[in-house]
Design an enzyme around this catalytic site. Structure first.
Site, PDB file in Angstrom:
ATOM      1  N   GLU B  77       0.858  -1.187   0.000  1.00 32.22           N
ATOM      2  CA  GLU B  77       0.000   0.000   0.000  1.00 32.22           C
ATOM      3  C   GLU B  77       0.896   1.240   0.000  1.00 32.22           C
ATOM      4  OE1 GLU B  77      -2.401   0.470   3.528  1.00 32.22           O
ATOM      5  OE2 GLU B  77      -3.355   2.282   2.806  1.00 32.22           O
ATOM      6  N   ASN B  81       0.233  11.634   0.386  1.00 32.16           N
ATOM      7  CA  ASN B  81      -0.387  12.830   0.969  1.00 32.16           C
ATOM      8  C   ASN B  81      -0.310  13.919  -0.089  1.00 32.16           C
ATOM      9  OD1 ASN B  81      -1.058  11.886   3.684  1.00 32.16           O
ATOM     10  ND2 ASN B  81       1.149  11.654   3.938  1.00 32.16           N
ATOM     11  N   ARG B 102      15.193   5.208  12.663  1.00 33.51           N
ATOM     12  CA  ARG B 102      15.561   3.821  12.419  1.00 33.51           C
ATOM     13  C   ARG B 102      14.475   2.901  12.959  1.00 33.51           C
ATOM     14  NH1 ARG B 102      20.094   0.686  14.466  1.00 33.51           N
ATOM     15  NH2 ARG B 102      20.951  -0.510  12.745  1.00 33.51           N
ATOM     16  N   HIS B 106      13.216  -2.800   5.182  1.00 35.94           N
ATOM     17  CA  HIS B 106      13.063  -2.929   3.732  1.00 35.94           C
ATOM     18  C   HIS B 106      11.882  -3.826   3.395  1.00 35.94           C
ATOM     19  CE1 HIS B 106      15.842  -6.338   4.857  1.00 35.94           C
ATOM     20  NE2 HIS B 106      14.950  -7.005   4.152  1.00 35.94           N
ATOM     21  N   MET B 137      27.904 -10.568   0.956  1.00 38.68           N
ATOM     22  CA  MET B 137      26.791 -11.416   0.516  1.00 38.68           C
ATOM     23  C   MET B 137      26.573 -11.217  -0.985  1.00 38.68           C
ATOM     24  SD  MET B 137      24.108 -11.319   3.663  1.00 38.68           S
ATOM     25  CE  MET B 137      23.309 -12.829   3.069  1.00 38.68           C
ATOM     26  N   GLU B 152      15.013  -5.121  -1.187  1.00 40.33           N
ATOM     27  CA  GLU B 152      15.957  -6.233  -1.307  1.00 40.33           C
ATOM     28  C   GLU B 152      15.539  -7.112  -2.476  1.00 40.33           C
ATOM     29  OE1 GLU B 152      16.094  -8.758   2.150  1.00 40.33           O
ATOM     30  OE2 GLU B 152      17.895  -9.802   1.489  1.00 40.33           O
TER      31      GLU B 152
END
Lengths: 160, 160
Positions: B77, B81, B102, B106, B137, B152
């Site tokens: 969703e 605004n 914080r 993601h 990674m 991601e």
């Protein structure tokens, strides 16, 4: 039909939020919301918990859970940075719904009987951000997870 | 098997994030990621856009899309605004990945061929937070959506 063949395999696999204390958050997402823990990945300074609703009529094996972690939709990833749970200086995480830090809004859980779901949350001592009776929208509620993230509770047949 | 009969109907329906400009964000989520717009709900001061991947081999009717909006998993969703897209003083939204603000991390998209997906994102001029070749990674990437939220990109068979 997928929009292009190039994106035909794409799935919205998971949403990640950071949590202060996995014991408290797992109790909320497993016992109160009813999600299953699919997998737990421990690294030196943080641990990732992957949860999802199991809609099948049977228990999944750990192998099936591991396999589904990155192949299904509707997965919630909780990131625990080790130590926050016992750090008196830890300020907590932003819910995303006020400044500074406004951006992320909420996750939403669809339920078949929202009155019954909210009654059960009340009994279990869940904190509400918006009860069904608050405000103008009488057919949705917002509860708060242990870190203060908003969790919308919405009937599967809601018309907005 | 659902954890309790009380939560048997529960689904992780959607994740909400705020966006500055729907034209830009819809182009990203529809054309680059390949999501379908299920529904658009316009209110006086904001508009909600509901998107999801359509994995079926057929086009959905608007009625089917409306129905699926609150009954399936994997919905995104986007809240706009009104006015932010043209407000020179608008500061933008927090991605959730730095202080202050914080919390949220993601969303993640599973793809079958991550090398090919990332090559396509490069060609389309998508901004990367982490290429496959960055860091340790080598099997996951992070791209940025138009508001700077991390997305991601993960292979469906990833082992973490």
């Amino acid at each position: 039909m997928p929009r292009t063949t190039e994106t035909a395999s794409y799935k919205f696999n998971h949403t990640m939020i950071r949590i202060k204390d996995p014991k408290v958050s797992l109790a909320f997402y497993q016992d109160i919301l009813g999600m299953d823990l699919l997998a737990e990945s421990k690294f030196s300074s943080f641990t990732l918990y992957f949860l999802a609703f199991n809609h099948d009529g049977k228990e999944l094996t750990q192998e099936e859970k591991d396999k589904s972690r990155f192949s299904r939709e509707g997965v919630l990833e909780l990131t625990h940075n080790h130590g926050t749970e016992s750090d008196p200086d830890f300020q907590g995480y932003a819910s995303g719904n006020s400044d500074p830090g406004r951006g992320f809004g909420h996750i939403a859980i669809t339920v078949d009987d929202i009155e019954k779901a909210c009654e059960r949350f009340e009994k279990l001592g869940v904190q509400f951000k918006k009860r069904l009776t608050d405000g103008t929208m009488k057919n949705i509620a917002f509860i708060l997870d242990p870190d203060g993230y908003w969790v919308e509770i919405v009937p599967g047949i809601l018309k907005v």
